[in-house]
Design an enzyme around this catalytic site. Structure first.
Site, PDB file in Angstrom:
ATOM      1  N   HIS A   1      -3.178   6.111  -6.430  1.00 59.83           N
ATOM      2  CA  HIS A   1      -2.501   7.308  -5.901  1.00 59.83           C
ATOM      3  C   HIS A   1      -1.485   7.862  -6.891  1.00 59.83           C
ATOM      4  O   HIS A   1      -1.109   9.031  -6.799  1.00 59.83           O
ATOM      5  CB  HIS A   1      -1.877   7.035  -4.528  1.00 59.83           C
ATOM      6  CG  HIS A   1      -0.618   6.230  -4.503  1.00 59.83           C
ATOM      7  ND1 HIS A   1      -0.584   4.885  -4.212  1.00 59.83           N
ATOM      8  CD2 HIS A   1       0.671   6.586  -4.724  1.00 59.83           C
ATOM      9  CE1 HIS A   1       0.662   4.457  -4.244  1.00 59.83           C
ATOM     10  NE2 HIS A   1       1.454   5.471  -4.549  1.00 59.83           N
TER      11      HIS A   1
ATOM     12  N   ASP B   1      -5.956  -0.012  -4.703  1.00 60.87           N
ATOM     13  CA  ASP B   1      -5.119   1.101  -5.159  1.00 60.87           C
ATOM     14  C   ASP B   1      -4.664   0.880  -6.605  1.00 60.87           C
ATOM     15  O   ASP B   1      -3.527   0.484  -6.861  1.00 60.87           O
ATOM     16  CB  ASP B   1      -3.912   1.238  -4.233  1.00 60.87           C
ATOM     17  CG  ASP B   1      -3.203   2.577  -4.385  1.00 60.87           C
ATOM     18  OD1 ASP B   1      -3.516   3.296  -5.349  1.00 60.87           O
ATOM     19  OD2 ASP B   1      -2.348   2.906  -3.550  1.00 60.87           O
TER      20      ASP B   1
ATOM     21  N   SER C   1       5.789   2.599  -6.592  1.00 60.27           N
ATOM     22  CA  SER C   1       4.330   2.608  -6.590  1.00 60.27           C
ATOM     23  C   SER C   1       3.828   2.356  -8.004  1.00 60.27           C
ATOM     24  O   SER C   1       4.240   3.030  -8.949  1.00 60.27           O
ATOM     25  CB  SER C   1       3.809   3.954  -6.096  1.00 60.27           C
ATOM     26  OG  SER C   1       4.055   4.122  -4.732  1.00 60.27           O
TER      27      SER C   1
END
Length: 714
Positions: free
Chosen positions: A84, A220, A649
Site C-alpha cells: 500500500h 502487504d 507502514s
C-alpha cells in the site's frame, strides 16, 4: 510471603508494560532505553543501532515517498516496503494492457525495473539537540507571532549551517509542543524503481473489510531499488545510474519467533497526539471526525460508482480512493475506540491532577490559567472544526475543488505578461497539463464535486460557509449537482484543449468569470481564512498547551518521556504478543496466521477475497520450500505490541539480533485510540511475516534471483 510475591509480580508487569510504550529518538536510546531493551532480549548495543561515525542499523531505514517507511535488504540497494506504500507508484506505471496493480510485476533483470515519475527515499544521517540555542532567544514577554519569527530565523541559520552546500536536507523540528528543538540531517535519492509487487489479490487481500482487523492474511509488500550516480551520490533518473551500494543493509531471518520474543521497529511514524487534552478528544469525537467520516464516505461512493466496470478509471483513481478509504475507516475506528474507552474522561482526570499542582502558590502565576485557557479554546472552535473537516474532505476527494484555483492563478499571471515573458513561462504551464489532465475522468469528477459541495453547504453552515456558495445552494433548491454539471460544461478547466487555446490567446476575463474558478477560489479562501479573533484564540491556546506540557514534565520529573510522532525517525520496542484466542484464526496461537487461513477466506471472483490460482496450487501441494514454520505451516501475518502509527507502514520488524522478521503494515481496530493514548492490553502492530514475503518472491513469482541478492540467516 505470598503478598510480597504478588507485589513484585505487579511491579514487574507494570515495568514490562511501560517498556513497550514510546516512540524513542535514536540518539537517546543509550541513556533511556538500552538496558530495558537488553533485558527484554536485545543483543545489540545502542551504538550498533545509531552511530554517527560508523555504519549502523539506522543506515538501512529510509523514509519512502515522504509518507511511509522502507528498509534496505541487499548490497545492491534493494528496498522492501508495503504494497500500500508503493500503491500510487504501481498504479501510475499500470495501464489496462499492462495492469501491474491487478496482476503483479517482477523484473527479470535490473534493466527491466520501472521508474515512476516521482518517487524518492530519504536516508537519515544524524540529529542533534538545539533546544538551548533556540530557546535562549525567546522570553515570556514575546507574543506568539514574535516568538515564532525569532525561532524561524534561527532555524533557517541552523539548516543552512548543516546542509554542506546543499548536499543534505536539514530540518529543525519542535518537540513537546515547542519545549525542545532538534535538527535532522537527511540525504534524498530521487531515482527509485519498481522491482516487484504481488498482485492486488495478495498485496491487498481482505480489502476494506479486513483493514484494521485481526486475524489478517495480507501479503502487504512491494520491492523497489535505489539508484545513484557512479560515485554513489543522489542523482535524477538516468540510464547511466547504478544500484546504490548502501552503508548497511538488513539481514533477513528465516528462524521464526515465539510469543514473548523481543521485537523492535524503526520507522517514520507520522503523527500522534498523546498530549492532547480532553477538550480536543471530545472535539474530535463529536465534531471533527464525524464530519471527516461522512465526507470521505460520500467521496468514496461517487468514485466507486465510476471505477467499477472501467479498469482504466479504476487504475487512475486507485491511489486516491485507497487513501480516502483508509482514513475513513481509521477515523470511524477512532470515534468508536475513544468513546468506548472513555479516553476523554481519563485525560480530564490527568488535567485535574495538573490543575491541583498548578494551583500551588509556587506554580500559580505560570500555570494556573493553563487548563481553563485550553478548555475555552476547544469550546470556541468546536463548530469550526466540524466545518473544516467537511471542507478538507471536499478538497481531499475532489480534484476540481482546488485545481481551477491553482491553475487559474497561473493562467492569470501568464495573461498579464508581455510576449517575451509568456514565451518564457509557456513551456512550464504547457508541460504540466498532461500530468494534470491525462488521467482525469470528468463524469467521476462531476459526481464527486457535486456531491461534496452539496454536503458542505448542508452540514458546515453553522461555522459560516462562503456567501457565494450559500447563495448558489439556495438558488438551486438545496441541490448543486445540476449547477456543477453545467459549470463543468462551461468551464475552461474541464478540458485540456481549452487551456491550450487560452495559452494561444489569453484573456484574463475568461478566468475571472469561469464558474469553476470562482467556486474553487471561494473554497480555498475559506480554507485559509483566519479572523483576528481566531488568531488571538489560537495564540493563547498554543502558549497554554506549551506550558501544559512543560508543567506536566516538571510535575513528574522522574518519568521517561518521548515526544509525539512527527515523521522523524523513531524506535519502538516490545515483544511478540498474542491477543486472546479467536476462533476466526486458523493458527495454534493467536499471534500469527497461516496460509491455511488465507485459503479459508478465499471467495472466487470477489474483489477483496479472490486469490491467484498459482497460490492455491502451491498451498494444496504444500510447496512452501524453506519458508514453512516448524510445524510445516506457511506463516502469513503476526502480532507484536509495538507502539506505532501511520507512517510506520513499511517499517522493519527486527528481532533481538537486528534481523528482519517482518514488515509492519497495520494496527488493530480495538486500539484505534492509540494515537491519543497507549493501551498496553489492546495495542498491537500487524505485520507480514518475512517468510511469507520471500515465499511469494521465490515460489509464487519465480524470482529467486531477488532472494539470492539478500543476506539470509537460517
Amino acid at each position: 510471603m505470598k503478598k510480597l510475591f504478588l507485589i513484585l509480580l505487579i511491579v514487574a508487569v507494570k515495568w514490562n508494560v511501560q517498556a513497550d510504550e514510546g516512540m524513542w529518538f535514536l540518539m537517546h536510546i543509550e541513556r533511556l532505553n538500552e538496558r530495558d531493551m537488553q533485558k527484554m532480549g536485545l543483543q545489540l548495543t545502542a551504538e550498533e543501532i545509531y552511530s554517527i561515525n560508523h555504519s549502523s542499523l539506522k543506515d538501512a531505514i529510509v523514509q519512502f515517498d515522504g509518507g511511509c517507511t522502507a528498509e534496505i535488504v541487499s548490497g545492491q540497494g534493494l528496498v522492501l516496503t508495503n504494497h500500500h506504500c508503493g500503491y500510487g507508484a504501481i498504479a501510475e506505471l499500470s495501464t489496462p494492457e499492462n495492469d501491474y496493480l491487478t496482476n503483479g510485476f517482477w523484473a527479470s533483470t535490473q534493466q527491466d525495473e520501472l521508474k515512476p515519475e516521482e518517487l524518492s527515499v530519504r536516508f537519515f544521517v544524524r540529529m542533534d539537540d538545539v533546544t538551548d540555542r533556540i530557546l535562549r532567544l525567546v522570553n515570556d514577554e514575546m507574543d506568539e507571532i514574535e516568538r515564532e519569527r525569532v525561532i524561524n530565523r534561527e532555524i533557517a541559520k541552523i539548516e543552512q549551517e548543516n546542509n554542506e552546500g546543499g548536499k543534505y536536507t536539514v530540518s529543525v523540528r519542535p518537540f513537546y509542543n515547542g519545549n525542545e528543538y532538534y535538527y535532522f540531517v537527511y540525504q534524498d535519492y530521487p531515482d527509485v524503481r519498481l522491482v516487484g509487487t504481488p498482485p492486488a489479490s495478495i498485496g491487498k487481500f481482505g480489502g476494506d473489510t479486513d483493514n484494521w482487523e485481526w486475524p489478517r492474511h495480507t501479503g502487504d509488500f512491494s520491492l523497489f531499488r535505489v539508484y545513484a550516480d557512479a560515485d554513489g551520490d543522489p542523482a535524477p533518473y538516468s540510464p547511466d545510474n547504478v544500484p546504490l551500494q548502501p552503508d548497511y543493509h538488513l539481514t533477513i531471518s528465516l528462524n521464526g519467533f515465539d510469543a514473548g520474543d523481543f521485537a523492535m521497529i524503526l520507522g517514520y511514524p507520522g503523527r500522534t497526539n498523546r498530549w492532547m487534552p480532553s477538550g480536543g478528544i471530545n472535539q474530535n469525537v463529536h465534531y471533527a471526525y464525524p464530519a471527516w467520516v461522512e465526507a470521505s464516505k460520500v467521496g468514496m461512493d461517487q468514485m466507486k460508482k465510476h471505477m467499477d466496470g472501467n479498469q482504466e478509471v479504476k487504475l487512475n483513481y486507485a491511489s486516491t480512493y485507497s487513501q480516502v478509504a483508509n482514513y475513513w475507516k481509521n477515523r470511524q475506528g477512532m470515534i468508536d475506540a475513544l468513546t468506548q474507552h472513555q479516553t476523554a474522561a481519563t485525560k480530564a482526570a490527568q488535567e485535574a491532577d495538573f490543575q491541583r499542582w498548578a494551583n500551588k502558590r509556587k506554580n500559580r502565576a505560570r500555570y494556573g490559567n493553563v487548563i481553563p485557557t485550553i478548555n475555552n479554546y476547544y469550546e470556541q472552535t468546536n463548530l469550526q472544526s466540524r466545518h473544516d473537516n467537511y471542507l478538507i474532505g471536499l478538497l481531499r476527494s475532489s480534484t476540481f475543488a482546488a485545481l481551477p484555483y491553482s491553475l487559474g492563478n497561473a493562467l492569470l499571471y501568464y495573461s498579464r505578461q508581455n510576449e517575451a515573458k509568456r514565451r518564457e513561462v509557456y513551456p512550464q504551464i504547457d508541460g504540466n497539463l498532461s500530468g494534470i489532465y491525462d488521467n482525469l475522468y470528468l463524469p467521476l469528477e462531476k459526481g464527486v464535486l457535486g456531491a461534496l459541495v452539496n454536503l458542505y453547504a448542508a452540514k458546515a453552515s453553522e461555522a459560516g460557509i462562503p456567501a457565494y456558495i450559500e447563495t448558489l445552494y439556495e438558488a438551486n433548491n438545496s441541490d448543486l449537482r445540476g449547477y456543477i454539471n453545467t459549470a463543468f460544461d462551461q468551464s475552461l478547466f474541464s478540458d485540456k484543449a481549452k487551456i491550450t487555446a487560452f495559452l494561444a490567446n489569453p484573456d484574463s476575463t475568461l478566468i475571472q468569470q469561469d464558474p469553476l474558478f470562482q467556486l474553487s477560489t471561494v473554497l480555498l479562501n475559506r480554507y485559509r481564512e483566519t479572523t483576528p479573533e481566531q488568531a488571538e484564540a489560537e495564540a493563547g491556546f498554543q502558549r497554554a498547551f506549551r506550558l501544559f506540557v512543560e508543567g506536566t514534565r516538571k510535575m513528574n520529573p522522574r518519568k521517561k518521556y518521548y515526544p509525539d510522532a512527527n515523521s522523524t525517525l523513531r524506535l519502538t520496542y516490545g515483544k511478540i504478543n498474542p491477543l486472546p484466542p479467536d476462533p476466526a484464526n486458523d493458527a495454534s496461537e493467536n499471534y500469527f496466521t497461516t496460509l491455511k487461513g488465507t485459503i479459508a477466506k478465499y471467495q472466487p471472483g470477489d474483489e477483496e477475497f479472490d486469490l491467484p490460482k498459482r497460490l492455491i496450487d502451491l498451498y494444496e501441494a504444500k510447496d512452501f520450500g524453506r519458508y514453512a514454520d516448524k510445524a510445516g505451516h506457511l506463516p502469513v501475518n503476526f502480532l507484536t505490541d509495538n507502539d506505532i502509527t501511520g507512517g510506520n507502514s513499511g517499517s522493519p520488524v527486527l528481532n533481538g539480533k537486528g534481523e528482519l522478521i517482518g514488515i509492519a503494515f497495520d494496527g488493530n481496530i480495538e486500539a484505534m485510540a492509540g494515537d491519543v493514548i497507549f493501551d498496553p492490553e489492546l495495542q498491537r502492530t500487524i505485520s507480514v511475516d518475512i517468510r511469507y514475503v520471500l515465499f511469494l518472491i521465490d515460489k509464487f513469482a519465480g524470482a529467486p534471483h531477488l532472494v539470492e541478492e539478500m543476506t539470509i540467516a537460517e
